[in-house]
Write an enzyme that holds these catalytic residues in place. Structure first.
Site, PDB file in Angstrom:
ATOM      1  N   LYS A 125       0.997  -1.308  -0.040  1.00  0.00           N
ATOM      2  CA  LYS A 125      -0.078  -0.088  -0.021  1.00  0.00           C
ATOM      3  C   LYS A 125       0.976   1.278  -0.148  1.00  0.00           C
ATOM      4  CE  LYS A 125      -4.544   0.831   0.053  1.00  0.00           C
ATOM      5  NZ  LYS A 125      -5.606  -0.026  -0.440  1.00  0.00           N
ATOM      6  N   ASP A 165      -6.913   4.237  -4.801  1.00  0.00           N
ATOM      7  CA  ASP A 165      -7.459   4.012  -3.526  1.00  0.00           C
ATOM      8  C   ASP A 165      -8.041   5.231  -3.200  1.00  0.00           C
ATOM      9  OD1 ASP A 165      -7.683   2.051  -1.088  1.00  0.00           O
ATOM     10  OD2 ASP A 165      -7.432   4.148  -0.244  1.00  0.00           O
TER      11      ASP A 165
HETATM   12  N1  GLU Z   1      -7.504   0.272  -3.415  1.00  0.00           N
HETATM   13  C1  GLU Z   1      -8.073  -0.897  -3.521  1.00  0.00           C
HETATM   14  C2  GLU Z   1      -8.221  -1.949  -2.231  1.00  0.00           C
HETATM   15  O1  GLU Z   1      -7.962  -1.431  -1.322  1.00  0.00           O
HETATM   16  C3  GLU Z   1      -7.506  -1.536  -4.818  1.00  0.00           C
HETATM   17  C4  GLU Z   1      -5.887  -1.976  -4.892  1.00  0.00           C
HETATM   18  C5  GLU Z   1      -5.574  -2.504  -6.398  1.00  0.00           C
HETATM   19  O2  GLU Z   1      -6.511  -2.677  -6.981  1.00  0.00           O
HETATM   20  O3  GLU Z   1      -4.399  -2.896  -6.144  1.00  0.00           O
HETATM   21  O4  GLU Z   1      -8.253  -3.128  -2.332  1.00  0.00           O
END
Ligand code: GLU
Length: 445
Positions: A125, A165
């Site tokens: 992340k 996100d």
């Molecule tokens: N931000 C999204 C999540 O919390 C998607 C992350 C992604 O597609 O890599 O899962």
């Protein structure tokens, strides 16, 4: 002290002040206590000590010039949490509240979530304490270019594949991708959520919201029920909330609320697709406040409040972490709500989750219920590797199947560990065991 409690203490001592990270680890470890008893080999290999420590954290300065020609400095991050089952994968969040503790909570959740998707993705992340609110397109572009000028050296299609996100949508992904390509002179799938004309996947933008509704359908199916005519409360009004409403409408449910940081709107007649089109324009194009919906359609606007006092059958918290506390959980239960599907990451506080679990309602935790977004990112990566793209129908069918598999895996694990229908327990255990076994196989790394 039990092994899991020792680890929680270690995490709190070693990472002071990271309250969201402590909260996520606490919830995960509570579920893992019975797993540790059954698998002494995990303790022997110090799997938990390793599991709670990110493999790598990168923190960097992001300097950029605003429209007045003034220098601005933000802090950028990438937490590469765990790569035991695949390259790091997870979104970037641009929001003033972003800090290391928040990204570590999101990172560890992502490790388990990605494991549940059945696809080969590790967890990561990242993001920055940059506030896109009120910024011009030019400022956003300059910020994204500066952010990628550092991040590019840490990512790659087989190493780490960020996505969006909160605060990072298709526009930001475009600017980030353009800068990566310029620096590396390479057109590769280093980000997901790309535009459809340049490597993106159909259904990716719908996937988190649709997936959360598919997960709710699967939970209801265990009681031979459907979403038809169910009254639903949705929080948020961004990407996840928008497509949650769209799918709920398609399935014959009635959605009566949406919210943003200024308050929530209550529309007793339901947010029809025509009214939802207004939300798309309001939030995605004009970046306006939710009150405008109430003014336009004669709905009620509740300033500075969350929608949990509204009577409903089902709730879809789809805004952000800790938006639903124990009092809110009690209100929902008192009003007859018996299904909660978390579109956001950790929207319910620990005590709120405990209330839902004690009441034995259908409670889909974020790492399972909102995994459709990253799962479809995994499908985007697959299409990029093949240099092919699939149709919407093909992707939607795969997404539905993945959500059903996640549901069934978590449900089975809950039975195996003696608490049938506890999806918190089931998804933590199922997600963890796959990663832990891979870590054992790969030795002390
Ligand atoms: N931000 C999204 C999540 O919390 C998607 C992350 C992604 O597609 O890599 O899962």
């Amino acid at each position: 002290m039990s092994y899991t409690n020792e680890i929680l203490k270690l995490v709190k001592d070693k990472n002071p002040g990271e309250s969201e990270f402590h909260q996520a680890v606490d919830e995960i470890l509570t579920s893992l206590t019975p797993v540790m008893e059954r698998h002494p080999e995990y303790q022997k290999a110090k799997i938990l000590e390793r599991f709670v420590e990110p493999e790598r954290v990168i923190i960097f300065r992001v300097p950029w010039l605003d429209d007045k020609g003034m220098p601005q400095i933000n802090r950028g991050f990438r937490v590469e949490f765990n790569s035991a089952i695949g390259p790091y994968k997870g979104g970037l969040r641009f929001h003033p509240t972003v800090n290391l503790g928040i990204l570590k909570f999101l990172g560890i959740e992502q490790v388990l979530k990605n494991s549940l998707t059945t696809l080969a993705m590790g967890g990561g992340k990242g993001g920055a304490d940059f506030d896109p609110k009120g910024k011009s397109d030019n400022e956003i572009m300059h910020f994204c270019q500066s952010f990628m000028t550092e991040l590019y050296r840490h990512i790659g299609p087989n190493t780490d594949i960020p996505a969006g996100d909160i605060g990072v949508g298709s526009k930001e992904i475009g600017y980030l991708f353009g800068q990566y390509k310029r620096i590396k002179n390479e057109f590769t799938g280093i980000l997901t959520g790309k535009g459809l004309g340049w490597g993106g996947s159909l259904i990716r933008k719908e996937a988190t919201g649709y997936g959360s509704v598919y997960f709710a359908q699967e939970m209801l199916a265990t009681r031979n029920e459907t979403l038809k005519d169910k009254v639903c409360v949705v929080s948020g009004s961004g990407n996840v909330a928008q497509y949650t409403v769209e799918k709920l409408n398609e399935l014959g449910a009635k959605v009566v609320t949406l919210s943003d940081s200024s308050g929530f709107i209550y529309d007793a007649d339901g947010i029809s697709n025509e009214k939802l089109a207004f939300i798309f324009e309001l939030k995605n194009v004009r970046k306006g406040r939710i009150k405008e919906y109430a003014d336009k359609f004669g709905a009620v606007f509740y300033p500075s409040r969350k929608p949990w006092s509204i009577k409903c059958d089902a709730a879809f918290p789809s805004a952000t972490q800790n938006e639903l506390n124990e009092n809110d959980a009690q209100l929902l239960l008192d009003n007859g709500c018996y299904l909660v599907s978390e579109g956001a990451n950790m929207p319910t506080s620990k005590k709120g989750v405990d209330k839902f679990l004690d009441a034995k309602i259908l409670f889909g935790p974020g790492k399972a219920a909102n995994a459709g977004g990253v799962a479809t990112s995994g499908l985007e990566m697959g299409q990029n590797s093949m240099r092919l793209s699939w149709s919407s129908e093909e992707i939607d069918t795969r997404l539905k199947k993945i959500m059903k598999d996640i549901h069934d895996t978590a449900y089975q694990a809950s039975i195996e560990y003696g608490d049938k229908g506890n999806y918190v327990l089931g998804s933590n255990i199922a997600g963890f065991v796959k990663v832990a076994d891979a870590m054992l196989d790969q030795g002390l790394v």
